[in-house]
Motif scaffolding. Structure first.
Motif, mmCIF file in Angstrom:
data_model
loop_
_atom_site.group_PDB
_atom_site.id
_atom_site.type_symbol
_atom_site.label_atom_id
_atom_site.label_comp_id
_atom_site.label_asym_id
_atom_site.label_seq_id
_atom_site.Cartn_x
_atom_site.Cartn_y
_atom_site.Cartn_z
ATOM 1 N N LYS D 131 0.844 -1.202 0.000
ATOM 2 C CA LYS D 131 0.000 0.000 0.000
ATOM 3 C C LYS D 131 0.882 1.256 0.000
ATOM 4 N N ARG D 132 1.930 1.218 0.807
ATOM 5 C CA ARG D 132 2.809 2.391 0.894
ATOM 6 C C ARG D 132 3.576 2.602 -0.408
ATOM 7 N N VAL D 133 3.990 1.519 -1.039
ATOM 8 C CA VAL D 133 4.685 1.648 -2.321
ATOM 9 C C VAL D 133 3.730 2.248 -3.350
ATOM 10 N N LYS D 134 2.540 1.692 -3.413
ATOM 11 C CA LYS D 134 1.531 2.173 -4.376
ATOM 12 C C LYS D 134 1.250 3.669 -4.166
ATOM 13 N N GLU D 135 1.050 4.050 -2.914
ATOM 14 C CA GLU D 135 0.764 5.460 -2.613
ATOM 15 C C GLU D 135 1.933 6.369 -2.984
ATOM 16 N N ALA D 136 3.153 5.912 -2.667
ATOM 17 C CA ALA D 136 4.330 6.736 -2.977
ATOM 18 C C ALA D 136 4.425 6.970 -4.483
ATOM 19 N N ILE D 137 4.117 5.936 -5.257
ATOM 20 C CA ILE D 137 4.176 6.079 -6.708
ATOM 21 C C ILE D 137 3.068 7.012 -7.193
ATOM 22 N N GLN D 138 1.852 6.793 -6.667
ATOM 23 C CA GLN D 138 0.729 7.663 -7.058
ATOM 24 C C GLN D 138 0.992 9.120 -6.699
ATOM 25 N N ARG D 229 11.972 -11.942 -0.229
ATOM 26 C CA ARG D 229 10.791 -11.461 -0.961
ATOM 27 C C ARG D 229 10.890 -9.961 -1.043
ATOM 28 N N ARG D 230 11.370 -9.489 -2.194
ATOM 29 C CA ARG D 230 11.628 -8.063 -2.305
ATOM 30 C C ARG D 230 11.105 -7.490 -3.594
ATOM 31 N N LEU D 231 10.791 -6.224 -3.531
ATOM 32 C CA LEU D 231 10.298 -5.487 -4.683
ATOM 33 C C LEU D 231 11.060 -4.171 -4.758
ATOM 34 N N ILE D 232 11.546 -3.833 -5.945
ATOM 35 C CA ILE D 232 12.221 -2.552 -6.145
ATOM 36 C C ILE D 232 11.563 -1.886 -7.340
ATOM 37 N N VAL D 233 11.135 -0.647 -7.180
ATOM 38 C CA VAL D 233 10.586 0.079 -8.318
ATOM 39 C C VAL D 233 11.495 1.262 -8.611
ATOM 40 N N THR D 234 12.074 1.248 -9.813
ATOM 41 C CA THR D 234 12.953 2.326 -10.246
ATOM 42 C C THR D 234 12.129 3.381 -10.957
ATOM 43 N N ALA D 238 13.365 8.661 -8.185
ATOM 44 C CA ALA D 238 13.739 7.971 -6.950
ATOM 45 C C ALA D 238 13.503 6.483 -7.114
ATOM 46 N N ILE D 239 13.987 5.741 -6.136
ATOM 47 C CA ILE D 239 13.810 4.300 -6.139
ATOM 48 C C ILE D 239 13.099 3.921 -4.851
ATOM 49 N N ILE D 240 12.090 3.072 -4.967
ATOM 50 C CA ILE D 240 11.389 2.630 -3.765
ATOM 51 C C ILE D 240 11.521 1.118 -3.651
ATOM 52 N N SER D 241 11.862 0.660 -2.463
ATOM 53 C CA SER D 241 12.069 -0.770 -2.243
ATOM 54 C C SER D 241 11.186 -1.256 -1.109
ATOM 55 N N LEU D 242 10.785 -2.498 -1.210
ATOM 56 C CA LEU D 242 9.962 -3.102 -0.166
ATOM 57 C C LEU D 242 10.528 -4.468 0.173
ATOM 58 N N ASP D 243 10.674 -4.717 1.451
ATOM 59 C CA ASP D 243 10.910 -6.079 1.909
ATOM 60 C C ASP D 243 9.544 -6.602 2.357
ATOM 61 N N TYR D 244 8.965 -7.506 1.563
ATOM 62 C CA TYR D 244 7.629 -8.014 1.877
ATOM 63 C C TYR D 244 7.584 -8.637 3.268
ATOM 64 N N THR D 250 11.729 1.494 1.717
ATOM 65 C CA THR D 250 12.841 2.441 1.688
ATOM 66 C C THR D 250 12.736 3.286 0.426
ATOM 67 N N ILE D 251 12.825 4.594 0.584
ATOM 68 C CA ILE D 251 12.786 5.481 -0.580
ATOM 69 C C ILE D 251 14.150 6.158 -0.697
ATOM 70 N N GLU D 252 14.786 5.950 -1.847
ATOM 71 C CA GLU D 252 16.095 6.551 -2.075
ATOM 72 C C GLU D 252 15.946 7.687 -3.083
ATOM 73 N N THR D 253 16.216 8.891 -2.660
ATOM 74 C CA THR D 253 16.159 10.036 -3.562
ATOM 75 C C THR D 253 17.580 10.572 -3.719
ATOM 76 N N PRO D 254 17.763 11.521 -4.630
ATOM 77 C CA PRO D 254 19.119 12.076 -4.769
ATOM 78 C C PRO D 254 19.611 12.679 -3.456
ATOM 79 N N LYS D 255 18.704 13.144 -2.621
ATOM 80 C CA LYS D 255 19.107 13.838 -1.392
ATOM 81 C C LYS D 255 19.240 12.933 -0.178
ATOM 82 N N GLN D 256 18.458 11.857 -0.141
ATOM 83 C CA GLN D 256 18.475 11.068 1.084
ATOM 84 C C GLN D 256 17.846 9.701 0.902
ATOM 85 N N THR D 257 18.051 8.880 1.889
ATOM 86 C CA THR D 257 17.368 7.596 1.982
ATOM 87 C C THR D 257 16.430 7.680 3.182
#
Lengths: 316, 316, 316, 316
Positions: D131-138, D229-234, D238-244, D250-257
């Motif tokens: 849910k958090r990954v989906k929301e972050a992308i939206q 069980r992991r998901l990474i969306v590039t 930014a890149i968002i990763s999930l450990d199911y 985890t959200i990695e942006t140019p400025k921070q993780t």
């Protein structure tokens, strides 16, 4: 299978955990739960099909019980423990066992004279990670141990109102470090402070000096917005770290970092299972009344050090 | 562009780093290098096209030099610093600046009376991570700071033979914690030990008490088989951690863990650049002689505490 | 000590790194640098005391040179390489070696007929972490390798304008996976896209099929706001991961996670040192012209697959 | 409070989890459990005080039941689902819902004509991290999504014998990536292999192409000695990763993780609670029968691609 007839005194947050775990142990016949707050006792008793009491004396007189676990407020632990022992029950009492060293000594005497098992709820002793740390040190993996650093911090658990962060929280690490080093500290220097709690210290820094040039530093507080419970032991050859929460152990050597993989196990289950086993088979509990007494004595010395601003020698 | 004529005294491991970095600063005219070991001085001088001396007095008389950086052994720092100041040179002296507080005081007096810039090589002040930690605390990100914990451990650097781990290593964190808290400690309690070093302590645990209920715990040793240099500051609202080596800062709040991303920058370059800038533009160095003196005083108090086994009050 | 007379062709970002590293190699006599942009060549030459040229032909005629490294734009690599070979110079040409497979073939022929050393700048081959991964797989630590996953992403390096992300970036992992598996892929399926670049693909996903049921998946882009360069090899018994940047290798087995500790080493230094050594001692470079040719062929097949939307068989 | 009368069909490993969770939901009246293996059904029924059946038809005729959850072997899912629907029960069927697309279509038709709720047990949809990954992308946190990479690997769970790793395991990520991208893939390219399993593929690599230049890569196997069980969306920003497993995002942006902190929640509880709520309040389940059908169709296309060695277009 021999089974043990057990009751739980105290149906608060932690007592309910005792009930849940005891109800699942195969060699336990969980009989009753008791809480001065009748409503609490009834609720728990209802859920697990137990007898309910609001007076432990009454419970001991009416029910056939071999052993009890005592999970009442810190200030009532000693009183309830004495009562149980006088009724001939084996006792596992939650830490800090008593409010003062004097009370703890009284408890030990009764247990001894009545020839009853007495153990104290230092649950971290049953954390599988602690066992692995202890074994790694014994097996020489870290060389000569020099310093143990423990951090145990969290937001203030509002339910704790009758004891400060040393006797409630730091006492876990005091016990663990005694266990890991296999020795008693010879002096303590501590500082405490109070930011949010009304009566007791809510943060503390404690430095323990051990024989053979070992030392320990303990940080405990109820300020930090989330839970951290970690132990690091620095040795002459390697460093071993434990996250008490995840039970993950890490060994850092000059050549590599190793993190063994283990299934998480519930320490409370191991603890209660061990206690039941000790009573049923007449073995000595891994955590003795003496361990409880010593941790309490060190805690009191830490509080005294903080009050006086100087190091305090500890004699056992 | 105004340029500063600079010489480096001491051509050992660290002096060579000074030479390398100074040779790349645009507003520096690196003139000469001096080492009692003529061969060392010649080797470095040859590589960077500098004059070579084995006697600093001779260098000061023959060369036109505005400022020097002093990278000799700890036991010779004070002597060389006094010499340089007497010859009218601005000085950046490596920590610990002097062997004793008394010597340091003498140095401060000379610098003041001669109106020369004096700075001490507390390089971690120029670690960009330290700046970020300081700012985060000032901006209130962690609430009320309660405890700073510093670990600075490594295998014994064989080249250091004339000073123990407190004055050589822990002194960095003593200075950093004074800087971060913006206050001086009021008392110190410390323990030291010696496992491998022939003359001096090679591990130490130091507890500093600050006003307003802040405290610090420092672990320093030359035993641990690889380098760890970390700082953790526990506040009432969050925890901020720094890895001095990677310069990575982590802020843990109840809601999240944040690790800002920054390019690694060489602290020595920032430090020397700052010193040169202060001399050229008549500004006060961020690290003053007073800072050096205070860190030394705290180090001595720690050694005294360890010797006596009691807490020592510190007055400045 | 035998020394090799070397020149660098191309004084851009990467050529300067070549110059810096070659200038420090003990068995290299770095003679000259050449760049079509005279100003760039002069600047680098000035800093390192080299001859400066804006025309490589002129350089080859005037200077005595044994070997060159070629760091010009991708579209000029083949031309400069041919020129150097025709003048009898041993060549290390940056990847992708040539713009097309056809050009690469021509280069290989010349090198062979002239009996000159030819190597391609697949720098990751000299990443110590890659060596460790390869050895771990060879030693059976991960069981049967099943899948290699490589991610190589970063913000678009504006300096690259004449080639897309496959031939510039993914090509590194194409080469590494061939090296690690010790086999050539038999088919490729790829997708590419373009978000920011004006002419070329700036992201690509490539799937390679190898004999014996091994496969590889490569993600490469110039979109991701910071650099990630990672390799994961899944085996039947363990997983091995490499961070190309930190050179850290991690082996995850059912029993533990191990991270060996190693000093970081500069791959470019190892690469150039190896090339110089091969020329001086008449050994075959670890990365041959054939390796360059094959990586280019696979890259072209990937681009073709993406254009056609179907898997492409690869024959060597 | 309205309550729903529920039964569980299948008392194996996963069915027992259904029983445990359903027994704790306040608006559920858990009535019965059914398993062809009578002994299994009896054991579970005994522990939770339920009726026990070894024939679901009999159960439907004797008991008053509103809804069932179906946790039988993959090859029996469709049959049991049809039976339940024909008896007028709302159904949550475990993935993969049916053995073939054809069967799944039949199920959908019956559910529609009978006007019954039908949902498929894609439990990861109820993983709070998803849910958090989906929301972050939206919310645009990662810019334009480019690639989703999913790894779902583990030792072969011996209990699964009637389906391969694609329909059993990869199907989770097939569904999740459809959900996260909000689109259906237009083509699939896959490779499969078999190292330990006797009949079915035990590892697979799948590449999905989506409209608007998005793609996904899925790695699934039953070889890896422990669970990942992991998901990474590039994305472009930014890149968002999930450990199911830990549910950590985890959200990695140019400025921070950034790693937000959340309590772990049991996905099965959220899933079953949602299904019960949908039936009681006549809402549409988040995971529809169509979702199940589509995931199955993509799985079949992947298997076909692997068999043919070419990319397969998918039409819905």
């Amino acid at each position: 299978m021999k089974t043990l007839k057990v009751a739980v005194v105290g149906a608060g947050f932690w007592g309910r955990n005792h009930v849940r775990v005891l109800s699942e142990l195969p060699n336990v016949n969980l009989v009753a739960v008791c809480d001065v707050d009748r409503w609490k006792a009834d609720e728990v008793a209802g859920k697990y099909g137990l007898k309910s009491y609001d007076n432990s004396r009454e419970m001991y007189e009416k029910e056939e019980i071999d052993a009890v676990t005592i999970c009442v407020w810190s200030s009532k632990l000693a009183e309830e423990t004495q009562k149980a022992l006088k009724y001939g029950k084996h006792v596992l009492v939650e830490k800090p066992m008593a409010h003062t060293v004097r009370e703890a000594q009284k408890i030990l005497k009764i247990a001894e004279s009545e020839n009853l098992k007495l153990s104290v709820g230092f649950i971290e002793r049953f954390n599988p990670g602690v066992k692995r740390v202890k074994e790694a040190i014994q097996d020489g993996f870290i060389g000569i141990p020099v310093l143990a650093t423990a951090r145990r911090v969290s937001r203030w658990p509002q339910r704790i109102g009758d004891v400060g962060v040393i006797k409630d929280t730091a006492i876990h690490d005091i016990d663990i470090i005694r266990f890991i080093f296999g020795e008693d500290p010879i002096s303590v220097y501590a500082r405490v402070g109070r930011l949010q709690h009304e009566r007791f210290e809510d943060y503390a820094q404690i430095m323990l000096t051990f024989p053979h040039d070992k030392a320990a530093f303990l940080e405990a507080n109820w300020l930090t917005p989330y839970k951290i419970r970690r132990l690091i032991v620095t040795g002459s050859e390697a460093i071993i770290s434990l996250d008490y929460i995840t039970q993950e152990v890490t060994i850092e050597t000059p050549k590599q970092t190793i993190t063994p993989r283990h299934e998480w196990e519930e320490p409370l289950k191991i603890e209660l299972s061990h206690f039941v086993d000790c009573v049923l088979n007449n073995r000595e509990p891994m955590v003795s009344g003496i361990d409880g007494l010593k941790a309490l004595k060190i805690s009191e010395a830490a509080l005294k050090s903080a009050a006086k601003g100087c190091a305090i020698k500890i004699k056992f």
